[in-house]
Motif scaffolding. Structure first.
Motif, mmCIF file in Angstrom:
data_model
loop_
_atom_site.group_PDB
_atom_site.id
_atom_site.type_symbol
_atom_site.label_atom_id
_atom_site.label_comp_id
_atom_site.label_asym_id
_atom_site.label_seq_id
_atom_site.Cartn_x
_atom_site.Cartn_y
_atom_site.Cartn_z
ATOM 1 N N THR A 140 100.004 9.072 14.355
ATOM 2 C CA THR A 140 101.304 8.956 13.686
ATOM 3 C C THR A 140 101.994 7.648 14.063
ATOM 4 O O THR A 140 102.528 6.938 13.206
ATOM 5 C CB THR A 140 102.200 10.166 14.045
ATOM 6 O OG1 THR A 140 101.513 11.339 13.650
ATOM 7 C CG2 THR A 140 103.540 10.077 13.351
ATOM 8 N N ILE A 141 101.977 7.332 15.350
ATOM 9 C CA ILE A 141 102.596 6.081 15.783
ATOM 10 C C ILE A 141 101.849 4.898 15.155
ATOM 11 O O ILE A 141 102.463 3.936 14.678
ATOM 12 C CB ILE A 141 102.586 5.967 17.334
ATOM 13 C CG1 ILE A 141 103.433 7.080 17.956
ATOM 14 C CG2 ILE A 141 103.066 4.596 17.784
ATOM 15 C CD1 ILE A 141 104.927 6.926 17.848
ATOM 16 N N GLY A 142 100.527 5.001 15.109
ATOM 17 C CA GLY A 142 99.725 3.939 14.482
ATOM 18 C C GLY A 142 100.111 3.756 13.020
ATOM 19 O O GLY A 142 100.216 2.628 12.523
ATOM 20 N N PHE A 143 100.334 4.851 12.342
ATOM 21 C CA PHE A 143 100.724 4.855 10.933
ATOM 22 C C PHE A 143 102.061 4.113 10.773
ATOM 23 O O PHE A 143 102.221 3.274 9.882
ATOM 24 C CB PHE A 143 100.885 6.325 10.493
ATOM 25 C CG PHE A 143 101.014 6.539 9.025
ATOM 26 C CD1 PHE A 143 99.903 6.902 8.274
ATOM 27 C CD2 PHE A 143 102.231 6.415 8.381
ATOM 28 C CE1 PHE A 143 100.012 7.130 6.909
ATOM 29 C CE2 PHE A 143 102.348 6.633 7.022
ATOM 30 C CZ PHE A 143 101.231 6.996 6.288
ATOM 31 N N GLN A 182 107.383 15.183 9.184
ATOM 32 C CA GLN A 182 107.758 13.837 9.627
ATOM 33 C C GLN A 182 106.623 13.297 10.478
ATOM 34 O O GLN A 182 106.864 12.638 11.480
ATOM 35 C CB GLN A 182 109.002 13.919 10.521
ATOM 36 C CG GLN A 182 110.157 14.647 9.916
ATOM 37 C CD GLN A 182 111.196 13.680 9.402
ATOM 38 O OE1 GLN A 182 110.900 12.533 9.104
ATOM 39 N NE2 GLN A 182 112.422 14.129 9.318
ATOM 40 N N PHE A 183 105.404 13.613 10.108
ATOM 41 C CA PHE A 183 104.297 13.343 11.016
ATOM 42 C C PHE A 183 103.038 12.932 10.254
ATOM 43 O O PHE A 183 102.010 13.598 10.301
ATOM 44 C CB PHE A 183 104.057 14.625 11.840
ATOM 45 C CG PHE A 183 103.250 14.446 13.091
ATOM 46 C CD1 PHE A 183 103.724 13.698 14.162
ATOM 47 C CD2 PHE A 183 102.004 15.059 13.226
ATOM 48 C CE1 PHE A 183 102.991 13.552 15.326
ATOM 49 C CE2 PHE A 183 101.257 14.921 14.388
ATOM 50 C CZ PHE A 183 101.759 14.169 15.437
ATOM 51 N N PRO A 184 103.123 11.804 9.532
ATOM 52 C CA PRO A 184 101.923 11.354 8.818
ATOM 53 C C PRO A 184 100.821 10.968 9.812
ATOM 54 O O PRO A 184 101.146 10.519 10.910
ATOM 55 C CB PRO A 184 102.417 10.103 8.064
ATOM 56 C CG PRO A 184 103.606 9.621 8.838
ATOM 57 C CD PRO A 184 104.228 10.858 9.443
ATOM 58 N N PRO A 185 99.553 11.128 9.512
ATOM 59 C CA PRO A 185 98.994 11.601 8.242
ATOM 60 C C PRO A 185 98.824 13.124 8.179
ATOM 61 O O PRO A 185 98.155 13.617 7.286
ATOM 62 C CB PRO A 185 97.629 10.911 8.218
ATOM 63 C CG PRO A 185 97.224 10.874 9.659
ATOM 64 C CD PRO A 185 98.499 10.667 10.437
ATOM 65 N N PHE A 186 99.428 13.864 9.102
ATOM 66 C CA PHE A 186 99.236 15.321 9.125
ATOM 67 C C PHE A 186 100.195 16.048 8.186
ATOM 68 O O PHE A 186 99.802 16.998 7.520
ATOM 69 C CB PHE A 186 99.314 15.843 10.566
ATOM 70 C CG PHE A 186 98.172 15.321 11.389
ATOM 71 C CD1 PHE A 186 96.943 15.947 11.359
ATOM 72 C CD2 PHE A 186 98.289 14.142 12.125
ATOM 73 C CE1 PHE A 186 95.852 15.434 12.046
ATOM 74 C CE2 PHE A 186 97.209 13.614 12.821
ATOM 75 C CZ PHE A 186 95.983 14.270 12.781
ATOM 76 N N SER A 222 112.479 12.467 14.590
ATOM 77 C CA SER A 222 111.142 12.033 14.167
ATOM 78 C C SER A 222 110.724 10.826 15.000
ATOM 79 O O SER A 222 111.567 10.134 15.580
ATOM 80 C CB SER A 222 111.151 11.647 12.683
ATOM 81 O OG SER A 222 111.841 10.422 12.512
ATOM 82 N N MET A 223 109.412 10.564 15.017
ATOM 83 C CA MET A 223 108.891 9.406 15.741
ATOM 84 C C MET A 223 109.271 8.119 15.014
ATOM 85 O O MET A 223 109.444 7.072 15.626
ATOM 86 C CB MET A 223 107.375 9.538 15.903
ATOM 87 C CG MET A 223 107.036 10.705 16.820
ATOM 88 S SD MET A 223 105.288 10.936 17.108
ATOM 89 C CE MET A 223 105.343 12.525 17.975
ATOM 90 N N GLN A 224 109.384 8.233 13.698
ATOM 91 C CA GLN A 224 109.786 7.088 12.875
ATOM 92 C C GLN A 224 111.161 6.563 13.328
ATOM 93 O O GLN A 224 111.337 5.364 13.566
ATOM 94 C CB GLN A 224 109.849 7.535 11.402
ATOM 95 C CG GLN A 224 110.444 6.520 10.438
ATOM 96 C CD GLN A 224 109.496 5.374 10.118
ATOM 97 O OE1 GLN A 224 108.297 5.576 9.985
ATOM 98 N NE2 GLN A 224 110.028 4.169 10.003
#
Ligand code: ARG
Length: 261
Positions: free
Chosen positions: A197-200, A48-52, A175-177
């Motif tokens: 991730t937040i930027g994404f 739950q952690f793009p882009p990682f 998740s941050m989302q």
């Protein structure tokens, strides 16, 4: 009689040596041996952690950490198995042997170093604060006091930032989302989380959420984690990570996956 005593003493010695060998781990295999033996590297993450790490349309876990984990498995000549779980379950899963390695945009810090060993680092990140566009009530660290703050449970944004803010009501999410969505619909004043991730997520929210420019935290670094003392496995992970950092592959991976539409 004399002879009998000697035999007995010898037997006692042999028995003690055996106990010592087992007690000191003389008979147990290293994590690296076990990975090679089972032909699998079990990578634990929270996708739950793009882009990682995040799931693509077919449910595969993709991202920078997925590529790094694959490179480690390939180098070992074993299959990569992904265990996707809640972020704060990762340390216990590592300890119990459910997973061989943690790769989750995982920041090295003092508390985690008590429990596990960290590889060399491959990415520098920072925690950022985001609010709904137009919200002027949060401008600096002082103004975070007493606010409703969203975080992903057990992350550095939770433990090292939000949880230390006086009078704050910390709301923990999977998740941050999900946390960002609650800022958007007015349930939270802000979210604290990792910048990329937040930027994404922000990129996908068309300007509805914005970063608070007046707040910054110390930078942190991501590494992969292994069971404490598993130096052979750690050396192997370090070798692969160092190479990917040095030949510019990590930068390429970040560019490849950091494409919030
Ligand atoms: N870097 C932060 C930490 O280590 C957040 C990592 C979140 N990772 C994830 N895969 N959800 O606590």
């Amino acid at each position: 009689m004399k002879h009998g005593k000697k035999v007995l003493a010898l037997l006692v010695c042999v028995a003690m040596t055996a106990v010592l060998a087992v007690g000191c781990g003389g008979s147990s295999k290293s994590a690296l041996d076990e990975i090679k033996e089972k032909g699998q590297l079990v990578w634990g993450t929270n996708a739950q952690f793009p882009p990682f790490e995040s799931k693509d349309g077919s449910g595969n876990v993709v991202g920078v950490d997925a590529d790094i984990a694959k490179a480690i498995a390939d180098d070992l000549g074993v299959e990569l198995v992904v265990e996707d779980m809640e972020f704060d379950s990762l340390p216990a899963a590592l300890k119990s042997g459910k997973i061989d390695i943690i790769g989750a945009g995982y920041t090295e810090n003092e508390e985690r170093l008590q429990e596990m060993d960290f590889s060399n680092k491959y990415f520098t990140a920072e925690q950022i604060v985001v609010v709904k566009a137009g919200n002027t009530s949060i401008t600096d660290k002082e103004s975070l006091k007493g606010k409703k703050i969203g975080v992903q449970t057990g992350t550095t944004g939770d433990l090292e930032c939000a949880s230390k803010i006086e009078g704050a009501e910390v709301n923990r999410y999977d998740s941050m989302q999900l946390a960002c969505e609650d800022v958007k619909n007015g349930k939270l004043d802000c979210v604290i989380g990792d910048n990329l991730t937040i930027g994404f997520i922000l990129n996908k929210m068309n300007g509805e959420l914005v970063k608070v420019e007046g707040i910054s935290y110390d930078s942190e670094e991501y590494g992969f984690a292994v069971v404490k003392g598993e130096t052979e496995l750690l050396d192997e992970v370090n070798k692969v990570i160092d190479e990917l950092v040095q030949n510019g592959e990590i930068d390429k991976m970040v560019d490849k996956y950091n494409v919030g539409e």
